[in-house]
Design a protein around this motif. Sequence first.
Motif, PDB file in Angstrom:
ATOM      1  N   THR A   1       0.308  -1.248   0.266  1.00 44.90           N
ATOM      2  CA  THR A   1       0.480   0.273   0.173  1.00 44.90           C
ATOM      3  C   THR A   1       0.909   0.948  -0.594  1.00 44.90           C
ATOM      4  N   ALA A   2       1.850   1.576   0.223  1.00 44.70           N
ATOM      5  CA  ALA A   2       2.518   2.613   0.855  1.00 44.70           C
ATOM      6  C   ALA A   2       3.453   2.732  -0.577  1.00 44.70           C
ATOM      7  N   GLU A   3       4.238   1.664  -1.404  1.00 43.60           N
ATOM      8  CA  GLU A   3       4.920   1.834  -2.778  1.00 43.60           C
ATOM      9  C   GLU A   3       3.741   2.418  -2.878  1.00 43.60           C
ATOM     10  N   LEU A   4       2.528   1.671  -3.003  1.00 37.60           N
ATOM     11  CA  LEU A   4       1.660   2.036  -4.480  1.00 37.60           C
ATOM     12  C   LEU A   4       1.610   3.873  -4.653  1.00 37.60           C
ATOM     13  N   LYS A   5       2.370   4.535  -3.293  1.00 37.70           N
ATOM     14  CA  LYS A   5       1.919   6.165  -3.354  1.00 37.70           C
ATOM     15  C   LYS A   5       3.029   6.237  -4.775  1.00 37.70           C
ATOM     16  N   ASN A   6       4.677   6.305  -3.992  1.00 36.51           N
ATOM     17  CA  ASN A   6       5.710   6.091  -4.860  1.00 36.51           C
ATOM     18  C   ASN A   6       5.496   5.626  -6.332  1.00 36.51           C
ATOM     19  N   VAL A   7       4.586   4.665  -6.978  1.00 31.21           N
ATOM     20  CA  VAL A   7       4.350   4.020  -8.162  1.00 31.21           C
ATOM     21  C   VAL A   7       3.638   5.587  -8.717  1.00 31.21           C
TER      22      VAL A   7
END
Length: 339
Positions: A263-269
């Motif tokens: 979920t946190a990585e989605l922000k980076n993507v």
Amino acid sequence: MKTQSIFLRLAVLIIAALACGSARLMAQPQASVDEQNMAKAIDAAPDMAGKARALTEFMKKFPKSSLRPGIAQKAADQIRDMTDAEQKIAMAQQFKTIFNQPNEEEMIMPILLVAYSDAKKPDDAFSTGSAYLGQHPDSVSVLVELMNIGTEEAKRRNGKFVSQSDQYGMHAIELIEANKKPASMSDATWKEYTDLLPRIYQSVGVLAMVTGDRTKTQARLTKASQLDAKDPLNYLFLASSFNDAYQEAAKKYQAMPDGPAKTAELKNVLASLERVVDTDAHFIAVSDGNAQLANIRQQEMGYLETNYKFLHDGKTDGMQQLIDKYKAPVKPKDPFSLP
């Protein structure tokens, strides 16, 4: 009284400067009638072969002529304007045998390198240019020409010269940014090279892209775009590099197991994709009206719309405003100007 004394001192300095200038002019050796007549014969020669013979005769008879610099420059300019690459190579090589002073070799070397490139002989260009740089490592003109040739070869999928070209380009940037003008180069010519700095950054950015160094690619192309915000290619290449980073981040995200980390990585993507969208919008804005980029612009517009919709729930609301943000503002018309 103080103001008057300042003006008087300025007047004295100006008169002294003019006097020194006149003295320098008077000290210059005057060309003899024979020199002038032979110089006219060079101009009157019907073809380049005839000019070469006339140049050879002139230099044999008057190697220390005050006309030599101007004659050498005119000959170099005429060789530069030749359209037949093989003939240009032959004439540039002959020029080197006639004019053998260091500043004269510096004058003809970039022209010879371009001729080799035009003749599809990049190996000859790099062997000749590299040998010259071995003796004159700070020759900006040769550094830039070899970088240009290597970049063009890389675009043709010939990566043989990428490493050398990158080194030459970065050294040229170093010299230009440090304002290390060669002693033999005129101020006007030096300005031409300083004005080339955005294109040089763009070229080394492309070279970094070829080697897959994304960090250098983005840093160099960003610098190029800062120096020349009107060049659409900077944004086109940057968008491509940002898109590669996004695709890589998206694959990493998709491979992650469900959970807080994903979920946190989605922000980076999504942030990575927003950067692609923003750069593509910038490209669309500054390439407007560029006929040479019309097809690419249409293609990029499709990518922009698809990615923008992905980020905005399938809608394009605000996309045109994003593009318009990067368009040059229209100057208000002077109300007192004629229609």
